[in-house]
Design a protein around this motif. Structure first.
Motif, PDB file in Angstrom:
ATOM      1  N   UNK A 176      47.897  -7.810  25.235  1.00  0.00           N
ATOM      2  CA  UNK A 176      49.128  -7.775  26.019  1.00  0.00           C
ATOM      3  C   UNK A 176      48.974  -8.375  27.417  1.00  0.00           C
ATOM      4  N   UNK A 177      47.786  -8.357  27.945  1.00  0.00           N
ATOM      5  CA  UNK A 177      47.572  -8.941  29.274  1.00  0.00           C
ATOM      6  C   UNK A 177      47.542 -10.471  29.235  1.00  0.00           C
ATOM      7  N   UNK A 178      47.455 -11.032  28.033  1.00  0.00           N
ATOM      8  CA  UNK A 178      47.456 -12.479  27.856  1.00  0.00           C
ATOM      9  C   UNK A 178      48.497 -12.827  26.794  1.00  0.00           C
ATOM     10  N   UNK A 179      49.750 -12.976  27.190  1.00  0.00           N
ATOM     11  CA  UNK A 179      50.836 -13.180  26.231  1.00  0.00           C
ATOM     12  C   UNK A 179      50.614 -14.323  25.242  1.00  0.00           C
ATOM     13  N   UNK A 180      50.050 -15.425  25.712  1.00  0.00           N
ATOM     14  CA  UNK A 180      49.805 -16.543  24.801  1.00  0.00           C
ATOM     15  C   UNK A 180      48.794 -16.159  23.728  1.00  0.00           C
ATOM     16  N   UNK A 181      47.763 -15.412  24.122  1.00  0.00           N
ATOM     17  CA  UNK A 181      46.762 -14.957  23.156  1.00  0.00           C
ATOM     18  C   UNK A 181      47.383 -13.975  22.170  1.00  0.00           C
ATOM     19  N   UNK A 182      48.333 -13.160  22.641  1.00  0.00           N
ATOM     20  CA  UNK A 182      48.991 -12.221  21.739  1.00  0.00           C
ATOM     21  C   UNK A 182      49.814 -12.959  20.688  1.00  0.00           C
ATOM     22  N   UNK A 183      50.508 -13.999  21.101  1.00  0.00           N
ATOM     23  CA  UNK A 183      51.285 -14.795  20.148  1.00  0.00           C
ATOM     24  C   UNK A 183      50.362 -15.435  19.117  1.00  0.00           C
ATOM     25  N   UNK A 184      49.250 -15.981  19.571  1.00  0.00           N
ATOM     26  CA  UNK A 184      48.289 -16.607  18.657  1.00  0.00           C
ATOM     27  C   UNK A 184      47.755 -15.591  17.655  1.00  0.00           C
ATOM     28  N   UNK A 185      47.432 -14.394  18.137  1.00  0.00           N
ATOM     29  CA  UNK A 185      46.885 -13.357  17.267  1.00  0.00           C
ATOM     30  C   UNK A 185      47.902 -12.920  16.219  1.00  0.00           C
ATOM     31  N   UNK A 186      49.145 -12.701  16.638  1.00  0.00           N
ATOM     32  CA  UNK A 186      50.171 -12.266  15.696  1.00  0.00           C
ATOM     33  C   UNK A 186      50.503 -13.365  14.698  1.00  0.00           C
ATOM     34  N   UNK A 187      50.586 -14.604  15.185  1.00  0.00           N
ATOM     35  CA  UNK A 187      50.869 -15.725  14.277  1.00  0.00           C
ATOM     36  C   UNK A 187      49.760 -15.875  13.243  1.00  0.00           C
ATOM     37  N   UNK A 188      48.521 -15.669  13.676  1.00  0.00           N
ATOM     38  CA  UNK A 188      47.391 -15.767  12.753  1.00  0.00           C
ATOM     39  C   UNK A 188      47.481 -14.696  11.668  1.00  0.00           C
ATOM     40  N   UNK A 189      47.838 -13.468  12.059  1.00  0.00           N
ATOM     41  CA  UNK A 189      47.983 -12.379  11.083  1.00  0.00           C
ATOM     42  C   UNK A 189      49.102 -12.688  10.095  1.00  0.00           C
ATOM     43  N   UNK A 190      50.221 -13.176  10.600  1.00  0.00           N
ATOM     44  CA  UNK A 190      51.355 -13.485   9.727  1.00  0.00           C
ATOM     45  C   UNK A 190      51.050 -14.639   8.780  1.00  0.00           C
ATOM     46  N   UNK A 191      50.274 -15.604   9.248  1.00  0.00           N
ATOM     47  CA  UNK A 191      49.975 -16.784   8.426  1.00  0.00           C
ATOM     48  C   UNK A 191      49.176 -16.430   7.178  1.00  0.00           C
ATOM     49  N   UNK A 192      48.526 -15.272   7.182  1.00  0.00           N
ATOM     50  CA  UNK A 192      47.740 -14.849   6.020  1.00  0.00           C
ATOM     51  C   UNK A 192      48.596 -14.117   4.984  1.00  0.00           C
ATOM     52  N   UNK A 193      49.856 -13.901   5.299  1.00  0.00           N
ATOM     53  CA  UNK A 193      50.759 -13.208   4.383  1.00  0.00           C
ATOM     54  C   UNK A 193      51.539 -14.204   3.528  1.00  0.00           C
ATOM     55  N   UNK A 194      52.035 -13.781   2.360  1.00  0.00           N
ATOM     56  CA  UNK A 194      52.938 -14.639   1.583  1.00  0.00           C
ATOM     57  C   UNK A 194      54.214 -14.872   2.381  1.00  0.00           C
ATOM     58  N   UNK A 195      54.897 -15.946   2.091  1.00  0.00           N
ATOM     59  CA  UNK A 195      56.090 -16.295   2.865  1.00  0.00           C
ATOM     60  C   UNK A 195      57.155 -15.196   2.796  1.00  0.00           C
ATOM     61  N   UNK A 196      57.232 -14.477   1.661  1.00  0.00           N
ATOM     62  CA  UNK A 196      58.223 -13.414   1.537  1.00  0.00           C
ATOM     63  C   UNK A 196      57.957 -12.279   2.515  1.00  0.00           C
TER      64      UNK A 196
END
Length: 218
Positions: free
Chosen positions: A62-82
């Protein structure tokens, strides 16, 4: 003649001969009982609990918003599109639940004012802090004074958080995010829930004493 035919059949039987139909039945299962093929494994929809698990994991940055976006996007990218689309659906539900005058007034005090868009981005910021913080501030908006980490520009806003699932879905499918099965249109009730706040400083200081003590001079 009959004896010769019978003897021949015995010889064939001794060699292990079986009629073609019987061999086929053995390969496919007992005669009259076809093999049951198990159904394809179904992946359960992503619910609110799973949504918050992903958000809480990203909130470590949370102290590094850009890093938080990268982390969340990385987690989501491992999920199926649904499931990425499910994340967006739950995100919209949480945004709707936080559409209240009480919270809007708190955002206005903390940020020195809050337009329609500003309140939307404030709620994105609040969600990005994780479930515990979100629920606490939703229950008592004045407790926002105890939330320290600001957004990307020093304000309590985080617009980019609203787009992370859409971007992850688009990257996964190669399609525009507008084609998602569900897209949060950010359309809410005509008016937020609860009692509207008054912009008068005296009223704001009374309604949000902790927030006013910390941010009232902004």
């Amino acid at each position: 003649m009959i004896r010769s035919v019978a003897l021949g059949l015995l010889v064939v039987a001794g060699l292990g001969f079986r009629p073609m139909a019987a061999r086929s039945a053995d390969r496919d299962g007992p005669v009259g009982r076809p093999i049951l093929v198990p159904p394809a494994r179904q992946i359960a929809p992503l619910d609110e609990r799973a949504f918050w698990t992903l958000v809480d994991q990203s909130a470590k940055f949370e102290d590094e918003p850009e890093a938080q976006i990268v982390a969340l996007r990385s987690s989501l990218s491992r999920l199926p599109q649904e499931r990425i689309a499910d994340f967006e659906r739950v995100f919209d539900q949480v945004m709707r639940r936080s559409y209240s005058w009480d919270l809007w007034g708190a955002a206005s005090v903390a940020n020195g004012g809050a337009s329609d868009d500003g309140f939307e981005y404030f709620r994105c910021w609040l969600i990005s802090k994780g479930r515990k913080t979100f629920e606490a501030v939703l229950a008592n908006p004045d407790s926002l004074a105890e939330v320290l980490a600001p957004g990307p520009q020093g304000s309590l806003e985080f617009e980019d958080f609203a787009y992370v699932a859409r971007e992850a879905w688009s990257a996964k499918t190669g399609r525009d995010w507008n084609e998602m099965p569900f897209v949060a249109a950010m359309m809410y009730a005509e008016s937020p829930g609860g009692i509207r706040f008054n912009d008068n400083p005296t009223d704001l200081a009374k309604r949000y004493p902790k927030l006013w003590a910390r941010f009232g001079s902004r």
